[in-house]
Motif scaffolding. Structure first.
Motif, PDB file in Angstrom:
ATOM      1  N   VAL A  21       0.836  -1.200   0.000  1.00  0.00           N
ATOM      2  CA  VAL A  21       0.000   0.000   0.000  1.00  0.00           C
ATOM      3  C   VAL A  21       0.874   1.254   0.000  1.00  0.00           C
ATOM      4  O   VAL A  21       0.653   2.188  -0.777  1.00  0.00           O
ATOM      5  CB  VAL A  21      -0.959  -0.005   1.214  1.00  0.00           C
ATOM      6  CG1 VAL A  21      -1.695   1.319   1.333  1.00  0.00           C
ATOM      7  CG2 VAL A  21      -1.946  -1.167   1.102  1.00  0.00           C
ATOM      8  N   ALA A  22       1.898   1.267   0.838  1.00  0.00           N
ATOM      9  CA  ALA A  22       2.779   2.439   0.924  1.00  0.00           C
ATOM     10  C   ALA A  22       3.533   2.690  -0.376  1.00  0.00           C
ATOM     11  O   ALA A  22       3.773   3.836  -0.742  1.00  0.00           O
ATOM     12  CB  ALA A  22       3.766   2.266   2.075  1.00  0.00           C
TER      13      ALA A  22
ATOM     14  N   VAL B  79       0.156  10.536  -0.736  1.00  0.00           N
ATOM     15  CA  VAL B  79      -1.037  10.212   0.060  1.00  0.00           C
ATOM     16  C   VAL B  79      -0.682   9.851   1.504  1.00  0.00           C
ATOM     17  O   VAL B  79      -1.453  10.124   2.410  1.00  0.00           O
ATOM     18  CB  VAL B  79      -1.833   9.059  -0.609  1.00  0.00           C
ATOM     19  CG1 VAL B  79      -2.983   8.607   0.260  1.00  0.00           C
ATOM     20  CG2 VAL B  79      -2.325   9.495  -1.975  1.00  0.00           C
ATOM     21  N   ALA B  80       0.486   9.272   1.724  1.00  0.00           N
ATOM     22  CA  ALA B  80       0.876   8.853   3.076  1.00  0.00           C
ATOM     23  C   ALA B  80       2.140   9.589   3.510  1.00  0.00           C
ATOM     24  O   ALA B  80       3.202   8.992   3.658  1.00  0.00           O
ATOM     25  CB  ALA B  80       1.087   7.347   3.106  1.00  0.00           C
TER      26      ALA B  80
ATOM     27  N   VAL C  83       2.472   2.489  -3.254  1.00  0.00           N
ATOM     28  CA  VAL C  83       1.577   3.219  -4.157  1.00  0.00           C
ATOM     29  C   VAL C  83       1.285   4.614  -3.600  1.00  0.00           C
ATOM     30  O   VAL C  83       1.274   5.596  -4.331  1.00  0.00           O
ATOM     31  CB  VAL C  83       0.255   2.441  -4.364  1.00  0.00           C
ATOM     32  CG1 VAL C  83      -0.733   3.247  -5.177  1.00  0.00           C
ATOM     33  CG2 VAL C  83       0.537   1.094  -5.021  1.00  0.00           C
ATOM     34  N   GLU C  84       1.085   4.691  -2.288  1.00  0.00           N
ATOM     35  CA  GLU C  84       0.668   5.957  -1.677  1.00  0.00           C
ATOM     36  C   GLU C  84       1.802   6.960  -1.483  1.00  0.00           C
ATOM     37  O   GLU C  84       1.600   8.157  -1.665  1.00  0.00           O
ATOM     38  CB  GLU C  84      -0.020   5.685  -0.341  1.00  0.00           C
ATOM     39  CG  GLU C  84      -1.360   4.997  -0.513  1.00  0.00           C
ATOM     40  CD  GLU C  84      -2.108   4.825   0.783  1.00  0.00           C
ATOM     41  OE1 GLU C  84      -1.510   4.959   1.870  1.00  0.00           O
ATOM     42  OE2 GLU C  84      -3.315   4.557   0.709  1.00  0.00           O
TER      43      GLU C  84
ATOM     44  N   THR D 109       2.806   9.240  -4.453  1.00  0.00           N
ATOM     45  CA  THR D 109       1.760  10.187  -4.839  1.00  0.00           C
ATOM     46  C   THR D 109       1.457  11.194  -3.728  1.00  0.00           C
ATOM     47  O   THR D 109       0.595  12.054  -3.891  1.00  0.00           O
ATOM     48  CB  THR D 109       0.463   9.444  -5.216  1.00  0.00           C
ATOM     49  OG1 THR D 109       0.002   8.706  -4.077  1.00  0.00           O
ATOM     50  CG2 THR D 109       0.686   8.518  -6.398  1.00  0.00           C
TER      51      THR D 109
END
Length: 124
Positions: free
Chosen positions: A23-24, A32-33, A26-27, A30
């Motif tokens: 998940v990280a 997001v995280a 991808v995030e 961008t």
């Protein structure tokens, strides 16, 4: 998933760290995280962190590095430095189990952190 990183059970931590890293991967690129790496670095580098917190952080950073390399994602220099700092800080003679995990994580970061080692200021 993040809660399972603190389970104290190595097989559960390994599985959770893979999920968190996917998940990280991808995030983070961008934006997001934004606090994920900061949290992992804190747990990896804080002398007050117990074995499992450090294990989970370094395992996750190693997995994250694998996924970022596989996808040819690029991180900003601060993020790359954070990952390198988290792993290299834990390579010491005082705690052999943590050092083994840190060396494994560092090895896994090398494909995408390699450019840092070509710059004297970054290498030293």
């Amino acid at each position: 998933m993040l809660g399972l990183l603190g389970s104290g059970d190595e097989p559960t931590i390994k599985s959770a760290s893979i999920c968190c890293a996917i998940v990280a991967s991808v995030e983070i690129p961008t934006g997001v995280a934004p606090n994920f790496l900061q949290g992992m670095e804190k747990h990896a580098c804080d002398p007050a962190s117990d074995y499992f917190a450090r294990f989970a952080a370094m395992q996750t950073l190693g997995n994250l590095s694998d996924f970022l390399s596989d996808r040819n994602y690029k991180l900003d220099q601060h993020s790359v430095n954070s990952i390198l700092h988290s792993t290299t800080t834990n390579i010491t003679a005082e705690n052999v189990p943590i050092t083994k995990i840190a060396i494994s994580a560092l090895f896994r970061t090398l494909p995408f952190t390699k450019p840092n080692f070509h710059v004297d200021a970054e290498r030293n």
